[in-house]
Design a protein around this motif. Sequence first.
Motif, PDB file in Angstrom:
ATOM      1  N   ASP A 165       1.439  49.089  11.333  1.00 60.72           N
ATOM      2  CA  ASP A 165       2.061  48.381  10.212  1.00 60.72           C
ATOM      3  C   ASP A 165       3.399  49.039   9.868  1.00 60.72           C
ATOM      4  O   ASP A 165       4.442  48.373   9.773  1.00 60.72           O
TER       5      ASP A 165
ATOM      6  N   PRO B 239      -0.591  39.740   9.928  1.00 58.65           N
ATOM      7  CA  PRO B 239      -1.995  40.094  10.166  1.00 58.65           C
ATOM      8  C   PRO B 239      -2.800  38.897  10.663  1.00 58.65           C
ATOM      9  O   PRO B 239      -2.563  37.754  10.250  1.00 58.65           O
TER      10      PRO B 239
ATOM     11  N   THR C 241       5.703  41.101   5.156  1.00 59.62           N
ATOM     12  CA  THR C 241       4.552  40.573   5.887  1.00 59.62           C
ATOM     13  C   THR C 241       4.367  39.093   5.574  1.00 59.62           C
ATOM     14  O   THR C 241       4.821  38.611   4.527  1.00 59.62           O
TER      15      THR C 241
ATOM     16  N   VAL D 203       1.135  36.864   5.256  1.00 53.12           N
ATOM     17  CA  VAL D 203      -0.330  36.867   5.241  1.00 53.12           C
ATOM     18  C   VAL D 203      -0.807  35.425   5.145  1.00 53.12           C
ATOM     19  O   VAL D 203      -0.509  34.736   4.168  1.00 53.12           O
TER      20      VAL D 203
ATOM     21  N   THR E  13      -3.161  32.746   4.218  1.00 58.18           N
ATOM     22  CA  THR E  13      -4.296  32.572   3.316  1.00 58.18           C
ATOM     23  C   THR E  13      -5.403  31.868   4.072  1.00 58.18           C
ATOM     24  O   THR E  13      -5.162  30.866   4.765  1.00 58.18           O
TER      25      THR E  13
ATOM     26  N   ALA F 235      -6.302  42.967   7.330  1.00 61.31           N
ATOM     27  CA  ALA F 235      -5.692  41.644   7.435  1.00 61.31           C
ATOM     28  C   ALA F 235      -5.709  40.932   6.085  1.00 61.31           C
ATOM     29  O   ALA F 235      -4.976  39.964   5.881  1.00 61.31           O
ATOM     30  N   HIS F 236      -6.566  41.405   5.157  1.00 62.92           N
ATOM     31  CA  HIS F 236      -6.650  40.846   3.814  1.00 62.92           C
ATOM     32  C   HIS F 236      -5.691  41.608   2.910  1.00 62.92           C
ATOM     33  O   HIS F 236      -5.516  42.819   3.041  1.00 62.92           O
ATOM     34  N   VAL F 237      -5.084  40.916   1.972  1.00 61.72           N
ATOM     35  CA  VAL F 237      -4.060  41.543   1.128  1.00 61.72           C
ATOM     36  C   VAL F 237      -4.628  42.679   0.290  1.00 61.72           C
ATOM     37  O   VAL F 237      -3.915  43.650  -0.010  1.00 61.72           O
TER      38      VAL F 237
ATOM     39  N   ARG G  74      -4.418  45.739   2.354  1.00 63.05           N
ATOM     40  CA  ARG G  74      -3.035  46.236   2.432  1.00 63.05           C
ATOM     41  C   ARG G  74      -2.646  46.962   1.149  1.00 63.05           C
ATOM     42  O   ARG G  74      -1.899  47.957   1.185  1.00 63.05           O
TER      43      ARG G  74
ATOM     44  N   THR H 152      -3.750  36.297  -2.748  1.00 63.79           N
ATOM     45  CA  THR H 152      -2.768  36.680  -1.737  1.00 63.79           C
ATOM     46  C   THR H 152      -1.368  36.514  -2.302  1.00 63.79           C
ATOM     47  O   THR H 152      -0.494  37.363  -2.105  1.00 63.79           O
TER      48      THR H 152
END
Length: 599
Positions: free
Chosen positions: A87, A99, A183, A185, A187, A233-235, A238, A378
């Motif tokens: 990352d 992700p 990023t 992401v 949803t 991969a999920h906010v 992160r 997200t």
Amino acid sequence: MREFSLPALYEVPADGNLTDLIRRNAAQHPDVAVVGRKVDGQWQDVSATQFLAEVRAAAKGLIASGVQPGDRVGLMSRTRYEWTLLDFAIWSAGAITVPVYETSSAEQIQWILSDSGAVACVVETTGHETSVESIRDSLPALKNLWRIEGGDAIKQLTTAGADVSDALVDERSSLANADSPATIVYTSGTTGRPKGCVLSHRSFFAECGNAVARLKPIFGTGEASILLFLPEAHVFGRLVEIAAVLAPIKLGHVGDIKTLTDELASFRPTLVLGVPRVFEKVFNAARAKAQADGKGKIFDKAVDTAIAYSQALDTASGPSLGLRIKHKIFDRLVFSKLRAVLGGRATHAISGGAPLGARLGHFYRGIGFTVLEGYGLTESCAATTFNPWDRQKIGTVGQPMPGTVVRIADDGEVLLHGDHLFTEYWNNPAATAEALSDGWFHTGDVGTLDEDGYLTITGRKKEILVTAGGKNVAPAVIEDRIRAHALVAECMVVGDGRPFVGALVTIDEEFLPRWLAEHGKPAGTTAAELREDPDLLAAIQEAVDDGNAAVSRAESVRKFRILPSQFTEDSGHVTPSLKLKRNVVAKDFAADIEAIYQR
């Protein structure tokens, strides 16, 4: 209309980006362990200097392989050390991380990589690599594909970038500013194709900086640590990653939730971040073990004591002398053992993704392990509200993040404003315009704000059911209570346009074998074979009765139906973040819904 805000505690850098954090750590705390890495079954410390060097080496490999500033790079893996390393390496190359959930299907991978225009992708396993290769003809922009396990992606990138100068990496690292995308992401979405949510470096600075500042006594420094087991991969995952680097405190990774108990015991974090299902399972497993050992009554008394003790903490007089004595006894017999299961050092946890429930919240606070609930999406870079460590209100999702504003619209919808919000949906201006209006993000959630600015979420606008009698029903309230039962894996309330409220219930396949043994049922019996079993029906009725206690009679579940299998991502009934795809469930189990309403 009502709104509440708190002043910012963290000043977002006017310029710069998230790579500044790892350079700062190496300069200010060169020998401090910023990451704990599992090697041959043992945790090994990675210093700030070593982590920066490994990030730079991987970034050089990306640059040498043709990754340009602003390019998108896919990252598909379970939570692990290499995820965090890559990352920051992607950002250090001037690129944007995309992700991909490691459970994604080939069709989902194809959509995310093609919609984002990813030029490269790093995957974890051979299976992931096979999935990407199967769709590669439809990904003309994808030039490079590396594999972590067996392919040694980090070593390949390090070798490839051997001739890239430090000066070029420094130049690339400084190209992005605070408002540049960090990023995209996607949803998971309960309907339609996922939308690419663009989060900037500013979003993460505002989110993580203010969270760490507000929770500083529990983030701490020195020996403080976090064990990350949420998907990166999920906010939310992160948020944990970046907040740990920003603080800084030591960050550990767990890729398999099945080993979580062992990893908690060996890593011994001082702070835990998770979702309610994790805390529910710890409680249910402890209760089941106590019952199996013939200590069920003692455990239940301990639970009642913990809850009463926590509730008394919210009163002016506090716990009585008698309650304090009982609490001290049960702390030695029960509570200390439960804290040991959670690593033994942590006094606080942060929970998000779904409501924990007031009863479980009081239980955990009562055993000396306070779970602070928060709320976010997200689009809000994870948490947008959370309970402060020093002024918790159990049953709420807390106050707004410092520097942000929460507003309740006239129709009850929760609106958000602040630097932590996403900037746009990638390649989707129509969806962006619908969600963002005059700087306010329309969440689609319905909630209330109390006089102190604590938010309570009561449901989703699009999920509100209206019975044939005209009663509005928010499913989340009763679903969360029913799902807290050890036997229940998932619950979905139905009843839109129907004469009363019903529910579809799935059985927790991990807990079922224990229940079978306790009730004299043949080992290996499946939920499908037990759908009409009187004992199982009675147990689920207890869960439903507990759920009904939280709502009015008109909102209560009158009848339920046990389904033959669990809702899973593979079955298409939940998203990767475990949100129910209600329309899919309703379609696939239409016959079961009709059975509820048959005379």
